[in-house]
Scaffold this motif. Structure first.
Motif, mmCIF file in Angstrom:
data_model
loop_
_atom_site.group_PDB
_atom_site.id
_atom_site.type_symbol
_atom_site.label_atom_id
_atom_site.label_comp_id
_atom_site.label_asym_id
_atom_site.label_seq_id
_atom_site.Cartn_x
_atom_site.Cartn_y
_atom_site.Cartn_z
ATOM 1 N N GLN A 11 40.655 -12.970 105.521
ATOM 2 C CA GLN A 11 39.754 -12.992 104.174
ATOM 3 C C GLN A 11 40.395 -14.440 103.432
ATOM 4 O O GLN A 11 42.087 -14.037 103.117
ATOM 5 C CB GLN A 11 39.808 -11.412 103.251
ATOM 6 N N PRO A 12 39.831 -14.481 101.918
ATOM 7 C CA PRO A 12 39.989 -15.097 100.858
ATOM 8 C C PRO A 12 41.573 -14.150 100.050
ATOM 9 O O PRO A 12 42.385 -15.042 100.108
ATOM 10 C CB PRO A 12 38.925 -15.439 100.067
ATOM 11 N N ASP A 13 41.114 -13.209 99.861
ATOM 12 C CA ASP A 13 42.820 -12.245 98.920
ATOM 13 C C ASP A 13 43.462 -12.105 99.864
ATOM 14 O O ASP A 13 44.920 -11.956 100.249
ATOM 15 C CB ASP A 13 41.847 -11.086 98.941
ATOM 16 N N GLY A 14 43.845 -12.292 101.034
ATOM 17 C CA GLY A 14 44.609 -13.392 102.333
ATOM 18 C C GLY A 14 45.162 -11.393 103.146
ATOM 19 O O GLY A 14 45.946 -11.636 104.680
ATOM 20 N N GLU A 15 43.879 -10.805 102.994
ATOM 21 C CA GLU A 15 43.905 -9.647 104.057
ATOM 22 C C GLU A 15 43.575 -9.698 105.225
ATOM 23 O O GLU A 15 42.494 -10.668 105.232
ATOM 24 C CB GLU A 15 43.310 -8.067 103.082
ATOM 25 N N THR A 16 43.590 -9.482 106.251
ATOM 26 C CA THR A 16 42.563 -9.708 107.383
ATOM 27 C C THR A 16 41.530 -8.853 108.551
ATOM 28 O O THR A 16 42.235 -7.047 107.942
ATOM 29 C CB THR A 16 43.773 -9.202 108.977
ATOM 30 N N SER A 17 40.645 -8.446 108.788
ATOM 31 C CA SER A 17 39.235 -7.912 108.394
ATOM 32 C C SER A 17 39.487 -7.573 110.303
ATOM 33 O O SER A 17 39.733 -8.075 110.956
ATOM 34 C CB SER A 17 38.352 -7.500 107.657
ATOM 35 N N ALA A 18 39.270 -6.022 110.713
ATOM 36 C CA ALA A 18 38.361 -5.877 111.919
ATOM 37 C C ALA A 18 37.853 -5.135 111.908
ATOM 38 O O ALA A 18 37.631 -3.629 111.264
ATOM 39 C CB ALA A 18 39.902 -5.487 112.926
ATOM 40 N N TYR A 19 36.258 -6.041 112.627
ATOM 41 C CA TYR A 19 34.674 -4.866 113.319
ATOM 42 C C TYR A 19 35.546 -3.231 113.420
ATOM 43 O O TYR A 19 35.803 -3.737 114.647
ATOM 44 C CB TYR A 19 33.671 -6.168 113.425
ATOM 45 N N PRO A 20 34.723 -2.175 113.416
ATOM 46 C CA PRO A 20 33.835 -2.171 112.156
ATOM 47 C C PRO A 20 34.829 -1.843 110.780
ATOM 48 O O PRO A 20 33.778 -0.744 110.410
ATOM 49 C CB PRO A 20 33.257 -1.105 112.650
ATOM 50 N N ASP A 21 34.939 -2.428 110.255
ATOM 51 C CA ASP A 21 36.306 -1.519 109.242
ATOM 52 C C ASP A 21 35.447 -2.366 107.860
ATOM 53 O O ASP A 21 35.019 -2.559 107.785
ATOM 54 C CB ASP A 21 37.560 -2.041 108.739
ATOM 55 N N ARG A 22 36.093 -1.185 106.845
ATOM 56 C CA ARG A 22 34.227 -1.599 105.520
ATOM 57 C C ARG A 22 34.518 -2.838 105.380
ATOM 58 O O ARG A 22 33.370 -3.537 105.010
ATOM 59 C CB ARG A 22 34.754 -1.237 104.357
ATOM 60 N N ARG A 23 35.955 -3.577 104.893
ATOM 61 C CA ARG A 23 35.930 -5.105 105.136
ATOM 62 C C ARG A 23 34.748 -5.826 105.761
ATOM 63 O O ARG A 23 34.497 -6.925 104.830
ATOM 64 C CB ARG A 23 37.149 -5.409 104.761
ATOM 65 N N SER A 24 34.164 -5.158 106.930
ATOM 66 C CA SER A 24 33.501 -5.958 107.793
ATOM 67 C C SER A 24 32.350 -6.004 107.190
ATOM 68 O O SER A 24 31.840 -6.976 108.244
ATOM 69 C CB SER A 24 33.801 -5.823 109.070
ATOM 70 N N GLY A 25 32.015 -5.740 106.167
ATOM 71 C CA GLY A 25 30.322 -6.278 105.282
ATOM 72 C C GLY A 25 30.623 -6.675 104.355
ATOM 73 O O GLY A 25 29.487 -7.065 103.891
ATOM 74 N N LEU A 26 31.914 -7.601 104.341
ATOM 75 C CA LEU A 26 32.212 -8.816 102.458
ATOM 76 C C LEU A 26 31.872 -9.890 103.825
ATOM 77 O O LEU A 26 31.750 -10.046 104.478
ATOM 78 C CB LEU A 26 33.258 -8.353 102.451
ATOM 79 N N ILE A 27 30.994 -10.681 102.303
ATOM 80 C CA ILE A 27 30.377 -11.952 101.918
ATOM 81 C C ILE A 27 31.238 -12.681 100.562
ATOM 82 O O ILE A 27 31.133 -11.677 99.687
ATOM 83 C CB ILE A 27 28.921 -12.189 102.060
ATOM 84 N N TRP A 28 31.970 -13.008 101.063
ATOM 85 C CA TRP A 28 32.876 -14.034 100.603
ATOM 86 C C TRP A 28 32.350 -15.385 99.843
ATOM 87 O O TRP A 28 32.431 -16.278 100.800
ATOM 88 C CB TRP A 28 34.224 -13.890 100.693
ATOM 89 N N PRO A 29 31.916 -15.079 98.858
ATOM 90 C CA PRO A 29 30.896 -16.902 98.619
ATOM 91 C C PRO A 29 31.972 -18.114 98.634
ATOM 92 O O PRO A 29 32.809 -17.740 97.971
ATOM 93 C CB PRO A 29 30.277 -16.543 97.251
ATOM 94 N N ALA A 30 31.581 -18.705 99.399
ATOM 95 C CA ALA A 30 31.807 -20.245 99.013
ATOM 96 C C ALA A 30 31.850 -20.785 98.054
ATOM 97 O O ALA A 30 33.348 -21.348 97.545
ATOM 98 C CB ALA A 30 31.131 -20.911 100.323
ATOM 99 N N LEU A 31 32.039 -20.444 97.112
ATOM 100 C CA LEU A 31 31.885 -21.340 95.863
ATOM 101 C C LEU A 31 30.667 -20.910 94.216
ATOM 102 O O LEU A 31 30.107 -19.816 95.380
ATOM 103 C CB LEU A 31 31.057 -22.918 95.510
ATOM 104 N N ASP A 32 31.114 -21.373 93.628
ATOM 105 C CA ASP A 32 30.279 -20.543 92.613
ATOM 106 C C ASP A 32 28.207 -21.063 93.070
ATOM 107 O O ASP A 32 28.622 -22.022 92.815
ATOM 108 C CB ASP A 32 30.205 -20.857 90.774
ATOM 109 N N GLY A 33 27.711 -20.921 92.211
ATOM 110 C CA GLY A 33 26.670 -20.597 92.846
ATOM 111 C C GLY A 33 25.374 -19.682 91.913
ATOM 112 O O GLY A 33 25.847 -18.407 92.256
ATOM 113 N N TRP A 34 24.031 -19.863 92.168
ATOM 114 C CA TRP A 34 23.174 -19.435 92.421
ATOM 115 C C TRP A 34 22.996 -18.551 93.336
ATOM 116 O O TRP A 34 22.320 -19.642 94.503
ATOM 117 C CB TRP A 34 21.625 -19.915 91.343
ATOM 118 N N GLY A 35 23.312 -17.033 93.600
ATOM 119 C CA GLY A 35 23.342 -16.638 95.462
ATOM 120 C C GLY A 35 21.880 -15.923 94.872
ATOM 121 O O GLY A 35 21.018 -14.692 94.523
ATOM 122 N N SER A 36 20.084 -16.288 96.650
ATOM 123 C CA SER A 36 19.763 -15.579 97.073
ATOM 124 C C SER A 36 20.080 -14.363 97.974
ATOM 125 O O SER A 36 20.982 -14.663 99.084
ATOM 126 C CB SER A 36 18.412 -16.302 96.937
#
Length: 156
Positions: free
Chosen positions: A45-70
């Motif tokens: 993940q972008p903050d340097g941490e590594t996730s393994a499904y099904p930990d809580r981080r596996s539910g995160l989407i980290w937007p690739a850029l600033d913008g209007w999200g749908s």
């Protein structure tokens, strides 16, 4: 105007505790996803941490850029003794950036037949602020969800 898309899907049961708290819906990495060409749902993940499904981080989407999200989400609830299910989108659900910020919270009374819920909401998104879909129920014991989807389309 380019659109960056992340589309997640899970077709295996997840148990949601009966503790009155919201819980992050989790999604597998790799082959279980329908689309992640822009690297918004990766185990590293972008903050340097590594996730393994099904930990809580596996539910995160980290937007690739600033913008209007749908944001779009879908969840199928299994039978249970609940009379209500709730859902919401949350910016920074784990307090990794600027802090928990929920939006589009909805509650749904139980209806005859299956409890199949779908929602859509739009908001500004930022790469350093992850997003999640969170759910809860008011039953006396754990209840499973049997299918879920979470999709983010960023319009720049």
């Amino acid at each position: 105007m380019p659109v960056h898309v992340c589309s997640l899907i899970v077709n295996e049961a997840q148990s949601i505790p009966a503790d009155g708290e919201y819980h992050i819906v989790r999604f597998p990495y790799g082959g279980g996803e329908s689309y992640d060409a822009h690297g918004m749902h990766q185990a590293q993940q972008p903050d340097g941490e590594t996730s393994a499904y099904p930990d809580r981080r596996s539910g995160l989407i980290w937007p690739a850029l600033d913008g209007w999200g749908s944001l779009t989400a879908m969840v199928f609830w299994a039978d249970g003794d609940y009379s209500e299910v709730r859902d919401r989108f949350v910016r920074d659900p784990l307090g990794l950036a600027e802090g928990y910020d929920s939006t589009a919270t909805e509650d749904h009374a139980r209806t005859p037949g299956g409890q199949y819920r779908q929602k859509h909401h739009e908001l500004f998104v930022h790469p350093d602020t992850p997003l999640a879909f969170m759910i809860r129920h008011n039953g006396s014991g754990p209840v499973s969800i049997t299918h879920a989807q979470l999709k983010l389309a960023i319009h720049t």
